[in-house]
Write a protein that holds these residues in place. Sequence first.
Motif, PDB file in Angstrom:
ATOM      1  N   ARG A 183      36.677  83.063 -10.118  1.00 52.96           N
ATOM      2  CA  ARG A 183      35.403  82.638 -10.712  1.00 52.96           C
ATOM      3  C   ARG A 183      35.451  81.111 -10.840  1.00 52.96           C
ATOM      4  NH1 ARG A 183      32.419  83.587 -15.660  1.00 52.96           N
ATOM      5  NH2 ARG A 183      30.295  82.923 -15.229  1.00 52.96           N
ATOM      6  N   LEU A 184      34.526  80.418 -10.194  1.00 53.70           N
ATOM      7  CA  LEU A 184      34.570  78.961 -10.149  1.00 53.70           C
ATOM      8  C   LEU A 184      33.608  78.350 -11.166  1.00 53.70           C
ATOM      9  CD1 LEU A 184      35.784  76.509  -8.594  1.00 53.70           C
ATOM     10  CD2 LEU A 184      33.700  76.523  -7.223  1.00 53.70           C
ATOM     11  N   ILE A 185      34.148  77.390 -11.920  1.00 56.02           N
ATOM     12  CA  ILE A 185      33.328  76.545 -12.780  1.00 56.02           C
ATOM     13  C   ILE A 185      33.571  75.111 -12.332  1.00 56.02           C
ATOM     14  CG2 ILE A 185      32.848  75.782 -15.136  1.00 56.02           C
ATOM     15  CD1 ILE A 185      33.928  78.408 -16.158  1.00 56.02           C
ATOM     16  N   ALA A 186      32.521  74.408 -11.983  1.00 52.64           N
ATOM     17  CA  ALA A 186      32.634  73.015 -11.551  1.00 52.64           C
ATOM     18  C   ALA A 186      32.040  72.114 -12.626  1.00 52.64           C
ATOM     19  CB  ALA A 186      31.913  72.796 -10.226  1.00 52.64           C
ATOM     20  N   ALA A 187      32.557  70.904 -12.718  1.00 52.33           N
ATOM     21  CA  ALA A 187      32.069  69.967 -13.727  1.00 52.33           C
ATOM     22  C   ALA A 187      32.003  68.569 -13.134  1.00 52.33           C
ATOM     23  CB  ALA A 187      32.989  69.968 -14.949  1.00 52.33           C
ATOM     24  N   THR A 188      31.019  67.800 -13.575  1.00 53.46           N
ATOM     25  CA  THR A 188      30.894  66.422 -13.096  1.00 53.46           C
ATOM     26  C   THR A 188      30.047  65.601 -14.060  1.00 53.46           C
ATOM     27  OG1 THR A 188      30.203  65.032 -11.235  1.00 53.46           O
ATOM     28  CG2 THR A 188      28.824  66.936 -11.737  1.00 53.46           C
ATOM     29  N   HIS A 189      30.300  64.293 -14.067  1.00 55.73           N
ATOM     30  CA  HIS A 189      29.445  63.379 -14.823  1.00 55.73           C
ATOM     31  C   HIS A 189      28.597  62.544 -13.872  1.00 55.73           C
ATOM     32  CE1 HIS A 189      32.570  60.537 -13.621  1.00 55.73           C
ATOM     33  NE2 HIS A 189      31.730  59.573 -13.915  1.00 55.73           N
ATOM     34  N   ARG A 190      28.779  62.789 -12.560  1.00 55.29           N
ATOM     35  CA  ARG A 190      28.071  62.006 -11.540  1.00 55.29           C
ATOM     36  C   ARG A 190      26.703  62.615 -11.228  1.00 55.29           C
ATOM     37  NH1 ARG A 190      31.801  59.404  -8.053  1.00 55.29           N
ATOM     38  NH2 ARG A 190      29.963  58.632  -6.932  1.00 55.29           N
ATOM     39  N   SER A 191      25.821  61.784 -10.619  1.00 50.15           N
ATOM     40  CA  SER A 191      24.538  62.279 -10.118  1.00 50.15           C
ATOM     41  C   SER A 191      24.757  62.765  -8.683  1.00 50.15           C
ATOM     42  CB  SER A 191      23.482  61.169 -10.136  1.00 50.15           C
ATOM     43  OG  SER A 191      22.313  61.589  -9.464  1.00 50.15           O
ATOM     44  N   ILE A 192      24.922  64.066  -8.525  1.00 52.26           N
ATOM     45  CA  ILE A 192      25.197  64.616  -7.198  1.00 52.26           C
ATOM     46  C   ILE A 192      23.997  64.407  -6.284  1.00 52.26           C
ATOM     47  CG2 ILE A 192      25.770  66.711  -5.921  1.00 52.26           C
ATOM     48  CD1 ILE A 192      27.312  67.697  -8.251  1.00 52.26           C
ATOM     49  N   GLU A 193      22.784  64.423  -6.843  1.00 54.70           N
ATOM     50  CA  GLU A 193      21.592  64.204  -6.013  1.00 54.70           C
ATOM     51  C   GLU A 193      21.650  62.845  -5.316  1.00 54.70           C
ATOM     52  OE1 GLU A 193      20.671  67.058  -9.294  1.00 54.70           O
ATOM     53  OE2 GLU A 193      21.639  65.102  -9.155  1.00 54.70           O
ATOM     54  N   GLN A 194      22.085  61.819  -6.028  1.00 52.51           N
ATOM     55  CA  GLN A 194      22.219  60.497  -5.417  1.00 52.51           C
ATOM     56  C   GLN A 194      23.334  60.478  -4.384  1.00 52.51           C
ATOM     57  OE1 GLN A 194      22.671  57.526  -8.481  1.00 52.51           O
ATOM     58  NE2 GLN A 194      20.650  57.922  -9.373  1.00 52.51           N
ATOM     59  N   MET A 195      24.410  61.209  -4.629  1.00 55.23           N
ATOM     60  CA  MET A 195      25.506  61.282  -3.674  1.00 55.23           C
ATOM     61  C   MET A 195      25.075  61.995  -2.395  1.00 55.23           C
ATOM     62  SD  MET A 195      28.742  62.120  -6.186  1.00 55.23           S
ATOM     63  CE  MET A 195      29.930  61.907  -4.850  1.00 55.23           C
ATOM     64  N   ILE A 196      24.214  62.995  -2.508  1.00 59.56           N
ATOM     65  CA  ILE A 196      23.696  63.678  -1.321  1.00 59.56           C
ATOM     66  C   ILE A 196      22.886  62.704  -0.475  1.00 59.56           C
ATOM     67  CG2 ILE A 196      22.075  65.445  -0.540  1.00 59.56           C
ATOM     68  CD1 ILE A 196      22.945  67.130  -2.955  1.00 59.56           C
ATOM     69  N   GLN A 197      22.059  61.910  -1.124  1.00 59.23           N
ATOM     70  CA  GLN A 197      21.268  60.912  -0.396  1.00 59.23           C
ATOM     71  C   GLN A 197      22.160  59.873   0.273  1.00 59.23           C
ATOM     72  OE1 GLN A 197      18.413  59.266  -3.130  1.00 59.23           O
ATOM     73  NE2 GLN A 197      17.286  61.193  -3.365  1.00 59.23           N
ATOM     74  N   ALA A 198      23.294  59.561  -0.370  1.00 61.29           N
ATOM     75  CA  ALA A 198      24.213  58.575   0.196  1.00 61.29           C
ATOM     76  C   ALA A 198      25.130  59.183   1.255  1.00 61.29           C
ATOM     77  CB  ALA A 198      25.049  57.956  -0.915  1.00 61.29           C
ATOM     78  N   GLY A 199      25.092  60.503   1.410  1.00 61.66           N
ATOM     79  CA  GLY A 199      25.901  61.166   2.423  1.00 61.66           C
ATOM     80  C   GLY A 199      27.336  61.417   2.013  1.00 61.66           C
ATOM     81  N   THR A 200      27.629  61.351   0.712  1.00 63.86           N
ATOM     82  CA  THR A 200      29.008  61.545   0.245  1.00 63.86           C
ATOM     83  C   THR A 200      29.218  62.919  -0.400  1.00 63.86           C
ATOM     84  OG1 THR A 200      28.454  60.446  -1.846  1.00 63.86           O
ATOM     85  CG2 THR A 200      29.410  59.088  -0.089  1.00 63.86           C
ATOM     86  N   PHE A 201      28.164  63.727  -0.481  1.00 64.01           N
ATOM     87  CA  PHE A 201      28.309  65.081  -0.999  1.00 64.01           C
ATOM     88  C   PHE A 201      27.402  66.008  -0.201  1.00 64.01           C
ATOM     89  CE2 PHE A 201      28.354  68.665  -3.870  1.00 64.01           C
ATOM     90  CZ  PHE A 201      29.614  68.603  -4.450  1.00 64.01           C
ATOM     91  N   ARG A 202      27.944  67.166   0.163  1.00 61.90           N
ATOM     92  CA  ARG A 202      27.207  68.120   0.989  1.00 61.90           C
ATOM     93  C   ARG A 202      26.116  68.820   0.172  1.00 61.90           C
ATOM     94  NH1 ARG A 202      30.445  70.391   5.641  1.00 61.90           N
ATOM     95  NH2 ARG A 202      28.881  72.046   5.487  1.00 61.90           N
ATOM     96  N   SER A 203      24.918  68.823   0.735  1.00 64.46           N
ATOM     97  CA  SER A 203      23.810  69.470   0.033  1.00 64.46           C
ATOM     98  C   SER A 203      24.004  70.983  -0.036  1.00 64.46           C
ATOM     99  CB  SER A 203      22.482  69.146   0.718  1.00 64.46           C
ATOM    100  OG  SER A 203      22.488  69.586   2.072  1.00 64.46           O
ATOM    101  N   ASP A 204      24.575  71.599   1.031  1.00 63.04           N
ATOM    102  CA  ASP A 204      24.771  73.044   1.009  1.00 63.04           C
ATOM    103  C   ASP A 204      25.793  73.457  -0.052  1.00 63.04           C
ATOM    104  OD1 ASP A 204      26.797  71.834   2.411  1.00 63.04           O
ATOM    105  OD2 ASP A 204      26.638  73.095   4.194  1.00 63.04           O
ATOM    106  N   LEU A 205      26.811  72.617  -0.270  1.00 62.16           N
ATOM    107  CA  LEU A 205      27.770  72.911  -1.326  1.00 62.16           C
ATOM    108  C   LEU A 205      27.118  72.768  -2.698  1.00 62.16           C
ATOM    109  CD1 LEU A 205      30.577  73.511  -2.438  1.00 62.16           C
ATOM    110  CD2 LEU A 205      31.148  71.085  -2.154  1.00 62.16           C
ATOM    111  N   TYR A 206      26.282  71.757  -2.845  1.00 61.07           N
ATOM    112  CA  TYR A 206      25.586  71.550  -4.124  1.00 61.07           C
ATOM    113  C   TYR A 206      24.755  72.769  -4.495  1.00 61.07           C
ATOM    114  CZ  TYR A 206      22.077  69.787  -7.393  1.00 61.07           C
ATOM    115  OH  TYR A 206      21.250  69.628  -8.476  1.00 61.07           O
TER     116      TYR A 206
END
Length: 277
Positions: A183-206
């Motif tokens: 069972r996965l729990i993920a945590a972050t303080h970053r704006s993943i939406e901005q990272m997706i736009q910058a190409g540093t985080f996969r949208s499908d994973l988000y």
Amino acid sequence: MDALTHVLQGAYRNIALLERVASLSRRAHVENQLLRSELLRAVESERVAAVSESSRRVLAMADLVAAQDTTVLLRGESGTGKEVLARRIHRLSGRSNRPFLKINCGALPEGLVESTLFGHEKGAFTGASGRHRGFFERAHGGTLLLDEVAELPLGAQAKLLRILQDGELERVGGESSQRVDVRLIAATHRSIEQMIQAGTFRSDLYYRLNIFPIVLPPLRERREDIPVLMNRFLGRFGLRHGRRPSGFTRRAIDAMLHHGWPGNVRELENAVERGVL
């Protein structure tokens, strides 16, 4: 004379034995106190101060999703209590008697991210002298908290996506896949939406992680919780450091209530421990 020597030797042996027993008794007492302190800390760490409406709402969402195996994404500033909430979700889940593991993705050495998470086979890279079980294998049947998940490199993100989609992982250097039940729990303080736009985080994973998001408010937005937290930390650190503080002055409480707390609950905790010391 021989008889007296024998008696004295026996007495010395008895004294040495008594000293040994006393030493072991003192050591056991100290270890017992440490164990009680750690146990108290573990129990208290899963108790969430929920006086404010926003905190009660967060708690209700966590309790609602705990019984399911749904992936949870915890969002909030550093120090807001994401790990505490993750532990509560695990404790209230059907996996509570199985492992709860936590790893800070931002603290992983760049070249060892995939090996640490997914494991590796012997000879997979220089220094890989044997097979290594990663965090996902070790958390099998339980819960894994990926703290600062936004810090994962893109290669590791692709492997994480496969685990979420298929429930399978492949060790680094491996030629076959294996099933994992985590069972996965993920945590972050970053704006993943901005990272997706910058190409540093996969949208499908988000989209896979964001099935059940919970946003933890900063401490400055839930000041009603501050006195509760203060007293909880006071009791914890008084026990740990062998002190018996009577409480807080009105001036100290007012100062705490009006402080901005950029470090959130973690900063408040450190401030109270400093006061106890």
